[in-house]
Write a protein that holds these residues in place. Structure first.
Motif, PDB file in Angstrom:
ATOM      1  N   GLY A 136       7.906  -5.410 -15.189  1.00  0.00           N
ATOM      2  CA  GLY A 136       6.831  -3.668 -15.252  1.00  0.00           C
ATOM      3  C   GLY A 136       7.634  -3.070 -16.151  1.00  0.00           C
ATOM      4  O   GLY A 136       7.063  -1.672 -16.756  1.00  0.00           O
ATOM      5  N   ALA A 140      12.680   1.158  -3.999  1.00  0.00           N
ATOM      6  CA  ALA A 140      12.912   0.968  -5.301  1.00  0.00           C
ATOM      7  C   ALA A 140      12.148   2.178  -5.927  1.00  0.00           C
ATOM      8  O   ALA A 140      11.759   2.334  -7.385  1.00  0.00           O
ATOM      9  N   ILE A 166       1.499  -8.498   1.639  1.00  0.00           N
ATOM     10  CA  ILE A 166       1.309  -7.987   0.284  1.00  0.00           C
ATOM     11  C   ILE A 166      -0.071  -7.373  -0.764  1.00  0.00           C
ATOM     12  O   ILE A 166      -0.750  -6.588  -0.689  1.00  0.00           O
TER      13      ILE A 166
END
Ligand code: NAX
Length: 324
Positions: free
Chosen positions: A17, A45, A107
């Protein structure tokens, strides 16, 4: 002024990222159009993602209109046109394959559902988080209103690694090479196949013993070699490959060339329909099209069958858990 394009990146506080977001904001992915970034992270996070958002602001990219951070997928995918699914659950010591698939289904299922419900009708999805092919399959299965072919997974890093090896072997820059193919799963069973590669538009032809004994294993184990050397997994090269993937999807592949993309199979090259497998593909008008009619050597055919068997086993394991 062109309207801004909304791009969502998951795992935004991770190392890919960090390398990816600045290149999207610079215009490397979509060209000269304003971008709104939406970053998705897990709650622990979010603070780190906010830090990255501060740095993005400080870089003063002329094309970057806004950056917002979320820990809720529904909000993060609201109105998004491009979703880069980078965040995933890594395999930890003692974790069985079934546990890994189940954790990631936890997820990618909800993220697929959120994309289905909240994203733009034009949404295009790239899954980077591993196991990428099967995570893309899971996300697509939870997004019944989105055409399945909008869900892709990343084998462009393997493709680029292969080009780098071929360039080094031939002593030429990779820009002179075209028509590399990586088939199958983004895993150790991947099938890097340089049989159709052109140098300056002319066939090259590589020694099959070198391809099988040196080239293919080097490409397939490059990720481990990077970890050994760097003490951390590939990040900037992975981000660069994600940029290449979406750039080519949106703006088209080079004339006469193709790239490697993991796409839901329509039965091409006898890959069972629905499995997300890497194929050679061209892009025009925002649509991938698998290159058809290529001849596969017996060695490539055998290796592709093994990689596809692995993909089918991953799908079956997720199905057995009731997650597909
Ligand atoms: P990092 O561990 O640095 O970052 C992952 C980030 O994802 C973390 O910040 C974490 O908090 C976040 N995350 C976890 N679950 C999330 C969720 N449910 N929603 C949003 N964010 C979430 O890993 P990094 O090195 O950035 O790698 C990311 C993924 O890319 C990994 O799964 C890795 O295996 C995969 N890779 C895939 C490649 C490919 O070619 N397809 C190559 C590179 C890379 O190995």
């Amino acid at each position: 002024m062109t309207a801004a394009t909304t791009v969502t990146v998951t795992g935004a506080a991770g190392q890919i990222g960090y390398a990816l977001l600045f290149r999207i904001a610079s215009g490397a992915m979509l060209g000269d159009r304003p971008v709104r970034l939406r970053l998705l992270e897990i709650p622990q996070a979010v603070g780190a993602a906010e830090g990255t958002a501060m740095e993005l602001a400080d870089a003063a990219f002329p094309l970057l209109e806004s950056v917002d951070v979320f820990d809720d997928p529904s909000a993060a995918f609201d109105g998004t046109e491009f979703a880069l699914l980078v965040g995933a659950r890594p395999r930890t010591a003692g974790m069985e394959r079934g546990d890994l698939l189940a954790a990631n289904a936890g997820i990618f299922g909800p993220q697929g559902r959120a994309i289905n419900d909240r994203a733009s009708d034009a949404v295009r999805v790239l899954v980077v988080g591993n196991p990428a092919n099967t995570n893309a399959l899971i996300a697509a299965a939870h997004a019944p209103d989105v055409p399945a072919e909008r869900f892709t997974a990343m084998t462009r890093l393997d493709h680029n690694r292969a080009l780098a090896q071929l360039g080094a072997k031939l002593g030429v820059g990779v820009g002179r090479l075209s028509r590399m193919t990586v088939w199958g799963n983004h895993s150790s069973t991947q099938v890097p196949d340089p049989a159709h590669v052109l140098l300056d538009g002319e066939p090259v032809g590589f020694d099959p013993a070198w391809v099988a004994g040196e080239f293919a294993p080097t490409v397939a184990t490059r990720g481990a070699a990077i970890i050994d050397a760097r003490g951390a997994s590939s990040a900037a090269s992975a981000a660069s490959a994600a940029i290449d993937h979406l750039h080519d999807w949106v703006l088209g592949t080079r004339d006469g060339d193709w790239v490697s993309v993991a796409l839901p199979s329509r039965g091409e090259y006898d890959v069972p329909e629905g499995l997300v497998s890497s194929f050679p593909a061209t892009s025009a008008g925002g649509e991938w099209r698998v290159v058809d009619g290529l001849e596969l050597s017996p060695a490539v055919r055998t290796a592709l069958d093994a990689s596809v068997a692995e993909l089918a086993a991953e799908r079956d394991a997720v199905r057995a858990l009731g997650l597909l």
